[in-house]
Design an enzyme around this catalytic site. Sequence first.
Site, PDB file in Angstrom:
ATOM      1  N   SER A 214       0.829  -1.205   0.000  1.00  0.00           N
ATOM      2  CA  SER A 214       0.000   0.000   0.000  1.00  0.00           C
ATOM      3  C   SER A 214       0.868   1.261   0.000  1.00  0.00           C
ATOM      4  CB  SER A 214      -0.953  -0.044   1.197  1.00  0.00           C
ATOM      5  OG  SER A 214      -1.964   0.926   1.093  1.00  0.00           O
ATOM      6  N   ASP A 410      -9.853  -6.382  -4.144  1.00  0.00           N
ATOM      7  CA  ASP A 410      -9.059  -5.254  -3.649  1.00  0.00           C
ATOM      8  C   ASP A 410      -9.721  -3.928  -4.017  1.00  0.00           C
ATOM      9  OD1 ASP A 410      -6.885  -3.588  -2.892  1.00  0.00           O
ATOM     10  OD2 ASP A 410      -5.446  -5.112  -3.521  1.00  0.00           O
ATOM     11  N   HIS A 440      -7.546  -5.823   0.086  1.00  0.00           N
ATOM     12  CA  HIS A 440      -6.361  -4.967   0.102  1.00  0.00           C
ATOM     13  C   HIS A 440      -5.267  -5.527   1.008  1.00  0.00           C
ATOM     14  CE1 HIS A 440      -4.018  -1.373  -0.308  1.00  0.00           C
ATOM     15  NE2 HIS A 440      -4.124  -1.052   0.960  1.00  0.00           N
TER      16      HIS A 440
END
Length: 462
Positions: A214, A410, A440
Amino acid sequence: SSISPAAMSSEPHTPPAPVAKPDEVAEAAEAVLAWNPFTPARSLASMFGFLGKAQTTKTEHATEVALLAHGGIAASTDVAPAAAGSGVPARLIDVEIDDSGNYVHTLAITSNSSGDSGSNGTARPSRNLVLTHGYFTGLGFFYRNYHELSKVDGWNIYSIDWLGMGRSSRPAYTSKRSASEDERVANAESFFVESLEEWRKRMGLEKMTLCGHSFGGYMSALYALKYPERVERLVLISPIGVPRPPDGYEKMLREGRGPLRRPRGTTPVASSSDSSDSKDTSGNISTSTGGAESIKAEQLDPPSPNMRRTLFFRVAMSLWERNFAPQWLVRSAGPFGRRLIDMYVGRFIWLSEEQRAGLAAYAHQISVLPGSSEYALGDILRPGAFARRPLVDRLAGITVPTTFMYGDNDWVDSTGGEEAIRKIGGRVPTSLFRVPRAGHNLHLENPADFNRILISEMGAAI
């Protein structure tokens, strides 16, 4: 003073526990009277910060060690050794990176072997995998991955808390909001990239496979662009900031309509037993499903604007631009902050109740520490998690093998990674994987397939 690389493996940096002095008590009392919950620097947690600092540090350590134990990792320091036979041995080290005492909190699992053998029979030195976490998390969020990764022969496994996050030191972060957007972004990015480079120097690592999730993926990509000679392979796990914002983005926000997202659960992904983890070197998309065509985000009609949504987005945009962060909300909520964390972690239904409790305790502890680099998020991203300087164009200049990984459910759209691969154009090996039954936080949600793919990519780095 800084810790030398040789000393890092045996002697962690343990900041001395400060003792409250009369003037500190007076300052704290003044802070109580002046406290304002709408000021990012103030919070209920920080009003009485002079009390029990040593105990707080012990609690942070205990919650982290307990969480890692759920993943079969026996973490220790010289002050708090792990019980023999309680899991894979690991060291928690605070690596000083400057003369001001700032440090990067590090988990280190060193290889028991001296490295594998090359084609001529000589032993290669151990290789290094470095994991970097995402926003609002810490190195503990990889607790379901360390055990399997540590089994790869000839590899050292390192995981860090970004400077100003997790259990790393919390220096003051100075935003350049009054400067141009390019200067504002460059200032924020340099804060993280240069601290990672200084950590690498202090650890004595010549090269590494750099793997970021991320926000950590965004920063890891920038590091690889600036210091390609230090990166053998770049692995980006659901990285934010890759695609450009959609056309009409700002108009949608003003009207109370969020940017378009790929619908959850629309990507058809085969089970892991049917997957073919092919590699791509031609600029085409190669996924864990073996599909030849890339999956495009469906175009949905955005919700119609209404007064409530418009007000919400305008307030959210204002707070974002002023660098307010989720951690501020947790700190400002005082004793109710843990309840907010419990609500967030409670969504992780794939974890056992015991593991959810351990993860929530850890997440709360690292969230209520003094605010620092968390305030950089608004300098780097625009509302909706779109980068002010999208990576899709910048990655065209990448010179190291690059892997993208996304969950099949996601919220981060994989089309950004697909476009980046097309722009790279086969100059370096690239690949893109979609992990089934994962969103995610794919490393948490489906660690078996995540670990399998990452270990495969570690092999590709040799």
